[in-house]
Scaffold this motif. Structure first.
Motif, PDB file in Angstrom:
ATOM      1  N   UNK A   1     -27.677  -4.633  82.992  1.00  0.00           N
ATOM      2  CA  UNK A   1     -26.451  -5.152  83.595  1.00  0.00           C
ATOM      3  C   UNK A   1     -26.590  -5.258  85.116  1.00  0.00           C
ATOM      4  N   UNK A   2     -27.194  -4.265  85.734  1.00  0.00           N
ATOM      5  CA  UNK A   2     -27.424  -4.298  87.181  1.00  0.00           C
ATOM      6  C   UNK A   2     -28.344  -5.465  87.539  1.00  0.00           C
ATOM      7  N   UNK A   3     -29.379  -5.670  86.741  1.00  0.00           N
ATOM      8  CA  UNK A   3     -30.325  -6.759  87.005  1.00  0.00           C
ATOM      9  C   UNK A   3     -29.645  -8.119  86.890  1.00  0.00           C
ATOM     10  N   UNK A   4     -28.751  -8.283  85.927  1.00  0.00           N
ATOM     11  CA  UNK A   4     -28.010  -9.542  85.788  1.00  0.00           C
ATOM     12  C   UNK A   4     -27.137  -9.769  87.011  1.00  0.00           C
ATOM     13  N   UNK A   5     -26.508  -8.709  87.505  1.00  0.00           N
ATOM     14  CA  UNK A   5     -25.684  -8.825  88.705  1.00  0.00           C
ATOM     15  C   UNK A   5     -26.493  -9.239  89.925  1.00  0.00           C
ATOM     16  N   UNK A   6     -27.666  -8.654  90.083  1.00  0.00           N
ATOM     17  CA  UNK A   6     -28.529  -9.011  91.217  1.00  0.00           C
ATOM     18  C   UNK A   6     -28.994 -10.461  91.125  1.00  0.00           C
ATOM     19  N   UNK A   7     -29.397 -10.869  89.929  1.00  0.00           N
ATOM     20  CA  UNK A   7     -29.853 -12.239  89.726  1.00  0.00           C
ATOM     21  C   UNK A   7     -28.730 -13.237  90.005  1.00  0.00           C
ATOM     22  N   UNK A   8     -27.531 -12.928  89.529  1.00  0.00           N
ATOM     23  CA  UNK A   8     -26.394 -13.821  89.747  1.00  0.00           C
ATOM     24  C   UNK A   8     -26.072 -13.935  91.238  1.00  0.00           C
ATOM     25  N   UNK A   9     -26.094 -12.812  91.946  1.00  0.00           N
ATOM     26  CA  UNK A   9     -25.818 -12.841  93.395  1.00  0.00           C
ATOM     27  C   UNK A   9     -26.883 -13.646  94.126  1.00  0.00           C
TER      28      UNK A   9
ATOM     29  N   UNK B   1     -16.140  -1.851  81.552  1.00  0.00           N
ATOM     30  CA  UNK B   1     -14.748  -1.777  81.103  1.00  0.00           C
ATOM     31  C   UNK B   1     -13.834  -2.033  82.294  1.00  0.00           C
ATOM     32  N   UNK B   2     -12.957  -3.019  82.156  1.00  0.00           N
ATOM     33  CA  UNK B   2     -12.012  -3.376  83.208  1.00  0.00           C
ATOM     34  C   UNK B   2     -10.624  -2.817  82.935  1.00  0.00           C
TER      35      UNK B   2
ATOM     36  N   UNK C   1     -23.257   2.313  76.743  1.00  0.00           N
ATOM     37  CA  UNK C   1     -24.531   1.637  76.990  1.00  0.00           C
ATOM     38  C   UNK C   1     -25.635   2.665  77.210  1.00  0.00           C
ATOM     39  N   UNK C   2     -26.811   2.333  76.739  1.00  0.00           N
ATOM     40  CA  UNK C   2     -27.969   3.195  76.988  1.00  0.00           C
ATOM     41  C   UNK C   2     -28.414   2.998  78.435  1.00  0.00           C
ATOM     42  N   UNK C   3     -29.332   3.820  78.888  1.00  0.00           N
ATOM     43  CA  UNK C   3     -29.835   3.699  80.262  1.00  0.00           C
ATOM     44  C   UNK C   3     -30.482   2.328  80.472  1.00  0.00           C
ATOM     45  N   UNK C   4     -31.226   1.855  79.502  1.00  0.00           N
ATOM     46  CA  UNK C   4     -31.879   0.546  79.598  1.00  0.00           C
ATOM     47  C   UNK C   4     -30.846  -0.572  79.701  1.00  0.00           C
ATOM     48  N   UNK C   5     -29.763  -0.491  78.930  1.00  0.00           N
ATOM     49  CA  UNK C   5     -28.711  -1.510  78.965  1.00  0.00           C
ATOM     50  C   UNK C   5     -27.948  -1.485  80.284  1.00  0.00           C
TER      51      UNK C   5
ATOM     52  N   UNK D   1     -16.575   2.278  82.940  1.00  0.00           N
ATOM     53  CA  UNK D   1     -17.769   2.660  82.193  1.00  0.00           C
ATOM     54  C   UNK D   1     -18.538   1.421  81.739  1.00  0.00           C
ATOM     55  N   UNK D   2     -19.837   1.568  81.623  1.00  0.00           N
ATOM     56  CA  UNK D   2     -20.670   0.481  81.108  1.00  0.00           C
ATOM     57  C   UNK D   2     -20.794   0.681  79.599  1.00  0.00           C
ATOM     58  N   UNK D   3     -20.453  -0.358  78.858  1.00  0.00           N
ATOM     59  CA  UNK D   3     -20.484  -0.305  77.402  1.00  0.00           C
ATOM     60  C   UNK D   3     -21.337  -1.448  76.866  1.00  0.00           C
TER      61      UNK D   3
END
Length: 93
Positions: free
Chosen positions: A78-86, A42-43, A70-74, A29-31
């Motif tokens: 998180x997805x955007x941070x993952x894309x930027x990091x990749x 959550x790992x 996490x809210x929908x915006x949060x 889950x995303x928290x």
């Protein structure tokens, strides 16, 4: 022609309620961690502590009472941070 830049704004909707016990926290889950002020996935669970991580490789343990769903915006954040990091990792090679 100049490209239009869209800026994300934090919605004014109230944040989801924090977890009441560890049974409500699910692996995967995303928290949102209120202490670090950032979303994570959550790992695993270790008693009343939750192990969370980010797409950047950062991971930590936090007491379940300090996180909330996490809210929908949060989640999108998180997805955007993952894309930027990749994208940055591809550019380093």
């Amino acid at each position: 022609m100049k490209a239009e830049v869209r800026r994300a704004r934090r919605p004014k909707a109230p944040a989801p309620a924090p977890f009441k016990n560890t049974d409500e926290v699910n692996v995967g889950a995303v928290v949102f961690d209120k202490d670090r002020d950032m979303p994570a996935t959550v790992r695993g669970m270790d008693g009343s502590f939750v192990e969370v991580d980010r797409p950047t490789g950062l991971s930590w343990r936090v007491h379940f009472s300090r996180i909330r769903p996490a809210s929908a915006w949060e989640r999108r954040q998180l997805v955007a941070v993952g894309r930027l990091h990749a994208q940055q990792r591809r550019g380093l090679g």
